[in-house]
Motif scaffolding. Sequence first.
Motif, PDB file in Angstrom:
ATOM      1  N   GLN A   1       9.484  73.575  21.847  1.00 50.34           N
ATOM      2  CA  GLN A   1      10.720  73.648  21.079  1.00 50.34           C
ATOM      3  C   GLN A   1      10.624  72.842  19.790  1.00 50.34           C
ATOM      4  OE1 GLN A   1      14.139  72.547  23.376  1.00 50.34           O
ATOM      5  NE2 GLN A   1      15.562  73.623  22.045  1.00 50.34           N
TER       6      GLN A   1
ATOM      7  N   ASN B   1      11.645  72.615  14.938  1.00 50.46           N
ATOM      8  CA  ASN B   1      12.395  71.525  14.304  1.00 50.46           C
ATOM      9  C   ASN B   1      11.560  70.812  13.242  1.00 50.46           C
ATOM     10  OD1 ASN B   1      14.710  71.892  15.857  1.00 50.46           O
ATOM     11  ND2 ASN B   1      13.987  70.530  17.480  1.00 50.46           N
TER      12      ASN B   1
ATOM     13  N   ASN C   1       9.283  70.232   9.893  1.00 55.67           N
ATOM     14  CA  ASN C   1       9.467  70.674   8.516  1.00 55.67           C
ATOM     15  C   ASN C   1       8.227  71.419   8.006  1.00 55.67           C
ATOM     16  OD1 ASN C   1      10.888  70.975   6.188  1.00 55.67           O
ATOM     17  ND2 ASN C   1      10.250  69.034   5.306  1.00 55.67           N
TER      18      ASN C   1
ATOM     19  N   ASN D   1      15.705  77.423  19.660  1.00 55.62           N
ATOM     20  CA  ASN D   1      15.992  76.821  18.354  1.00 55.62           C
ATOM     21  C   ASN D   1      15.158  77.434  17.237  1.00 55.62           C
ATOM     22  OD1 ASN D   1      13.553  75.715  19.252  1.00 55.62           O
ATOM     23  ND2 ASN D   1      13.887  73.784  18.151  1.00 55.62           N
TER      24      ASN D   1
ATOM     25  N   ASN E   1      16.302  77.108  13.724  1.00 55.91           N
ATOM     26  CA  ASN E   1      16.301  75.813  13.032  1.00 55.91           C
ATOM     27  C   ASN E   1      15.162  75.681  12.036  1.00 55.91           C
ATOM     28  OD1 ASN E   1      18.397  75.187  14.707  1.00 55.91           O
ATOM     29  ND2 ASN E   1      17.342  73.574  15.850  1.00 55.91           N
ATOM     30  N   SER E   2      14.158  76.527  12.164  1.00 57.02           N
ATOM     31  CA  SER E   2      12.951  76.354  11.348  1.00 57.02           C
ATOM     32  C   SER E   2      13.244  76.575   9.870  1.00 57.02           C
ATOM     33  CB  SER E   2      11.859  77.334  11.796  1.00 57.02           C
ATOM     34  OG  SER E   2      10.719  77.212  10.960  1.00 57.02           O
TER      35      SER E   2
ATOM     36  N   SER F   1      19.725  82.384  17.772  1.00 56.95           N
ATOM     37  CA  SER F   1      19.695  81.548  16.569  1.00 56.95           C
ATOM     38  C   SER F   1      18.964  82.231  15.422  1.00 56.95           C
ATOM     39  CB  SER F   1      19.038  80.196  16.866  1.00 56.95           C
ATOM     40  OG  SER F   1      17.672  80.356  17.242  1.00 56.95           O
TER      41      SER F   1
ATOM     42  N   MET G   1      19.420  82.213  10.698  1.00 54.56           N
ATOM     43  CA  MET G   1      18.424  81.449   9.950  1.00 54.56           C
ATOM     44  C   MET G   1      18.860  81.335   8.500  1.00 54.56           C
ATOM     45  SD  MET G   1      14.687  82.522  11.440  1.00 54.56           S
ATOM     46  CE  MET G   1      13.897  81.019  10.893  1.00 54.56           C
TER      47      MET G   1
END
Length: 420
Positions: free
Chosen positions: A206, A210, A212, A230, A233-234, A253, A257
């Motif tokens: 996961q 997250n 960067n 998640n 979240n990227s 999710s 994006m």
Amino acid sequence: MKSQNSLILAYYLFLILIHHFTTTKASFGVGVGVGGGVVWIGGGNNNNNQNPKSYESPTSKMDSAYSVLQTWKSSITDDPLKILDSWVGSNVCSYKGIFCANPENGIASTTASASVVVAGIDLNHANLKGTFVKELSLLTDMTLLHLNSNRFSGTVPENFKDLVSLQELDLSNNQLSGSFPLVTLYMPSLIYLDIRFNFFSGSLPQELFNKNLDAIFLNNNQFEGEIPTNLGNSPASVINLANNKLSGNIPASFGFMGSKIKEILFLNNQLTGCIPEGVGLFTEMEVLDVSFNSLMGHLPDTLSCLQNIEVLNLAHNQLSGELSDIICSLRSLANLTVAYNFFSGFSQQCSKLNFRNVGFDFSLNCIPGRIMQRPEPECSMIPGGSLSCLRIPTPKPLVCGSMYVSASKNTDSTSQSHSP
């Protein structure tokens, strides 16, 4: 010609290294995957303060680099192109594939001295056979490590987390194995991760989405299990998960994006369920490929927000319903592939796609009066007919999130330009 190309590549890499060493505490990154078939320009807050480097004199760094590279050389069991024949003597900056630079002024150097460090390794297409040695983690000033198209096997050493300056890691097209290399998630400066065409297996962590990262290439491995929830979240602009064994639904999710994602590929996995509601609402995607899965149900209206989409591949699934104007009117569309599904019709706009020079393949569906469709018995039972895709009624015309964000930015910049 080969020597000329080598000089051009060396000069190009020097420019990358100069950029890194002349930018202090950069809040952005620029990278180019050399030899990997992808050019990318990325962002990211590279917080190098997470792992402060201990002081080491430049002289000892060069001595250390010599020891490291000789240790690695000894682990290489086959070098058909004789690349490592140049790895002789203490001047590591003259070794093929090794790039040095002065960290103070960013000037590249081919001579080892007290004022330079090893800033990058590029051995793409060297066809080397061997393993990674843990001593490579001592090259803490290195900003790029490009090793695609070799025959490295084994796993990625855990102490590679000490490569605190590394921005680009390309290990693609090798023979690496084991679970996802978690050590990559602890490299504080990393923004480009390419481990495609290997034998990695197991589930995806996961934490990956997250981190960067601006580019995530995991395709053509043996990853399995569900995609982490998640995913949305990227901050990446490119994500490639193709040709694995991933299963379950595409995470909800994904439908939310940010506008940074430009390309995402899910093709040739074992994904099921619906294309999530909201896909396209907040994105400016140019490529979306979900082909060769087992997706079902109708398409979400929010796909109409993909006004920058050029390639939309939905082929070889079990999708149904009608292809409406909202799909076929997408202004940037260059290729729309919906073959091998169960669509029962398409709109007038879809009929005009060929006149717009848009590639449109709708073969082997259930569209009456059209050639090259499924036999009628196959169309009598639509897969996923009882599947609820939780489609939310949307206003017409649909207000797209990316358009709203874009308009907000324009409004902000205009107000700032008129402010005293």
